[in-house]
Design a protein around this motif. Structure first.
Motif, PDB file in Angstrom:
ATOM      1  N   ASP A 118      81.481  24.154 -77.574  1.00 35.33           N
ATOM      2  CA  ASP A 118      81.692  23.225 -76.193  1.00 35.33           C
ATOM      3  C   ASP A 118      80.314  23.152 -75.212  1.00 35.33           C
ATOM      4  O   ASP A 118      81.446  23.738 -74.592  1.00 35.33           O
ATOM      5  N   ARG A 119      79.383  22.619 -75.274  1.00 36.69           N
ATOM      6  CA  ARG A 119      79.019  22.909 -74.252  1.00 36.69           C
ATOM      7  C   ARG A 119      78.898  22.053 -72.887  1.00 36.69           C
ATOM      8  O   ARG A 119      78.474  22.395 -71.580  1.00 36.69           O
ATOM      9  N   ARG A 120      80.105  21.136 -73.033  1.00 37.09           N
ATOM     10  CA  ARG A 120      81.028  20.620 -71.861  1.00 37.09           C
ATOM     11  C   ARG A 120      82.402  20.957 -71.805  1.00 37.09           C
ATOM     12  O   ARG A 120      82.900  21.178 -70.457  1.00 37.09           O
ATOM     13  N   ASP A 123      82.109  21.895 -67.535  1.00 37.85           N
ATOM     14  CA  ASP A 123      82.511  20.238 -66.921  1.00 37.85           C
ATOM     15  C   ASP A 123      84.054  19.979 -67.219  1.00 37.85           C
ATOM     16  O   ASP A 123      84.742  19.372 -66.206  1.00 37.85           O
ATOM     17  N   LYS A 124      84.636  20.124 -67.832  1.00 37.27           N
ATOM     18  CA  LYS A 124      86.153  20.322 -68.845  1.00 37.27           C
ATOM     19  C   LYS A 124      87.109  20.611 -67.387  1.00 37.27           C
ATOM     20  O   LYS A 124      88.339  20.175 -67.247  1.00 37.27           O
TER      21      LYS A 124
END
Length: 252
Positions: A118-120, A123-124
């Motif tokens: 999960d590249r985000r 960010d999460k």
């Protein structure tokens, strides 16, 4: 007999009898009996009290659950077992993160797969922290001999330190975000722990096998249970021994 553990926990958190009574919806006299007479609250009250006071139920009321019942609860807390970490559905990781409302705890050597699948991911974590979720991340210290020992256990010298330095670059993006804390440990891990509120994934460590090929326990916390708390306590013990000083390679 007075419940000194409950009394001390209330004092430490600044919680008065009326405040606790209002929190669980009972009369203050009832709370007073819990403290001064050692009366044990019903299960529906114990869990919210323990969460408010940031203590384990079994610490506050060690005699509340019989040994037989604890064994039954342990079986119920075990939701399922995955034969290897790679068998855990990616959607499960995302759902746990999305649903977390109070805490996210991560104890790993590197946990590189989290940011790879999960590249985000960071960010999460930032978004969760901004919503008030407490995020604690424990990474292995890439300079420690324990990390090299783990690399050798997997038959490739230096591989674990390299993975850690990769994820450090990602976690550096959120290291100054309020409610996010990243520490580095020198512990020989027997499990990696991923906690999202009352849900937990425990990735066992098996000698000679990388973590993706080792079994994973999915646990869900139940009132009065000890299985979940065993691993939650383990996380806290490592947290207390870890340092918040980042290795010089990414220090700012």
């Amino acid at each position: 007999m007075r419940n000194d553990r409950l009394r001390e926990a209330m004092l430490n958190r600044g919680v008065t009898l009326p405040m606790l009574a209002e929190h669980v919806g009972v009369d203050p006299k009832t709370v007073e009996r819990w403290v001064t007479q050692g009366r044990i609250p019903y299960p529906r009250y114990r869990r919210p009290i323990a969460r408010l006071l940031k203590q384990n139920e079994t610490y506050l009321w060690p005699d509340a659950v019989t040994a037989k019942r604890k064994t039954e609860l342990a079986k119920s807390e075990l939701v399922t077992v995955y034969p290897r970490r790679s068998a855990v559905p990616n959607d499960l990781w995302r759902d746990f993160m999305d649903q977390a409302a109070e805490r996210v705890d991560i104890l790993v050597y590197a946990g590189l797969f989290l940011v790879e699948q999960d590249r985000r991911f960071t960010d999460k974590l930032r978004a969760k922290a901004e919503d008030g979720v407490q995020v604690r991340v424990l990474l292995g210290d890439p300079t420690s001999p324990e990390i090299e020992r783990r690399s050798l256990d997997e038959s490739v010298s230096g591989v674990m330190a390299s993975k850690i330095r990769q994820v450090m670059d990602r976690y550096a993006e959120v290291r100054d975000v309020p409610n996010v804390a990243v520490r580095f440990h020198c512990t020989t891990l027997y499990n990696s722990i991923y906690r999202f509120d009352d849900q937990m994934l425990v990735n066992t460590h098996v000698y000679g096998l990388p973590a993706p090929h080792a079994p994973v326990l999915h646990l869900q916390q139940l009132s009065g249970g000890e299985f979940f708390e065993t691993y939650a306590d383990s996380f806290d013990r490592v947290w207390q021994t870890a340092t918040s000083d980042w290795p010089s390679a990414v220090a700012r």
